[in-house]
Write an enzyme that holds these catalytic residues in place. Sequence first.
Site, PDB file in Angstrom:
ATOM      1  N   SER A 127       0.833  -1.202   0.000  1.00 44.34           N
ATOM      2  CA  SER A 127       0.000   0.000   0.000  1.00 44.34           C
ATOM      3  C   SER A 127       0.864   1.248   0.000  1.00 44.34           C
ATOM      4  CB  SER A 127      -0.899   0.011   1.237  1.00 44.34           C
ATOM      5  OG  SER A 127      -1.537   1.256   1.399  1.00 44.34           O
ATOM      6  N   TYR A 152      -2.487  -0.295   9.922  1.00 43.22           N
ATOM      7  CA  TYR A 152      -2.655  -0.861   8.583  1.00 43.22           C
ATOM      8  C   TYR A 152      -1.368  -0.721   7.779  1.00 43.22           C
ATOM      9  CZ  TYR A 152      -4.071  -1.124   3.688  1.00 43.22           C
ATOM     10  OH  TYR A 152      -4.141  -1.444   2.353  1.00 43.22           O
TER      11      TYR A 152
END
Length: 336
Positions: A127, A152
């Site tokens: 990501s 995350y």
Amino acid sequence: MKLLVTGVAGFIGYASAKKLCARGDDVVGIDNLNNYYDVSLKQARLRQLGEFDNFRFQQLDIADAQAMQDLFDRYRFERVVNMAAQAGVRYSLENPSAYIDSNLVGFGNLLECCRHHAVEHLVYASSSSVYGANRSLPFSTADNVDHPISLYAATKKANELMAHSYSHLYQLPCTGLRFFTVYGPWGRPDMSPILFADAITRGKPIQVFNRGRHSRDFTYIDDIVNGVVGCLDRVASANPDWSGLDPDPASSSAPWRIYNIGRGEPVELLRYIELLEQALGKTTSKELLPAQPGDVEETYADIAALTADTGYAPKTSIEQGLGYFASWYMDYYAKK
């Protein structure tokens, strides 16, 4: 090829599996179908994939080590695309254990299965969130990413490190893709396109965090999928010029690579909303709010390495992409 796509009922997993099935690969897709967002949307994606004779689905959680082992024993996959993960920066503030179970334990199970079954290539989702507190733009895979600002992001950085250790120890070819703000038809309802489209079509105020000063490298789903498939077909290899004295963070003496995958053209959030309003043919008011914890202010991808190695060339402008999204949104949600 005989392929596994994890997270196949999710946005990018579904779109990747559809592309692979359409070109003739045999695809097994797995997903735990959790209720992080509307399960009916996941099931609708699966119905689309079910139209392919070369697609099979199994409901399975990658955090279940024995079920994963049984799956690999049965199918003997040649290559794997891992899109299974607990997604969402903001939700990681509320339920961190979900990220540990799926993104760390589950990814570890997947690496073990790939190692023991001699998988030719693992392509997995990282990501752009890994860039965290970095303010050097555009974000480059040569940058330091040791300062994540959400759990995350930390789990995605951990995935890159875990994959490297398996590449080094077991010569497992691994390619990690740092996705930049993917949008388009069949997208996640917790992401801005659908949240904003819901507000616009219902005449409700749009909540705009950071008072609209965010910019994002919005990347259309078809361009993303072309990049995923291009990477899958190009098995990661060792960089013969890699040196421990001057280490390149995006390659290795092991068969391991990291790429940014975006459009390379950041768009201001308020401009993005304006274009979405135009595509939907309606406008609404904006509620300007402070920034949310864990949010990166701006994303902007340097995609030169991916372009050079795979020919990746995003073609969809933000105007075109939002037009395609708006057409799908009005059709899909009108039927619900």
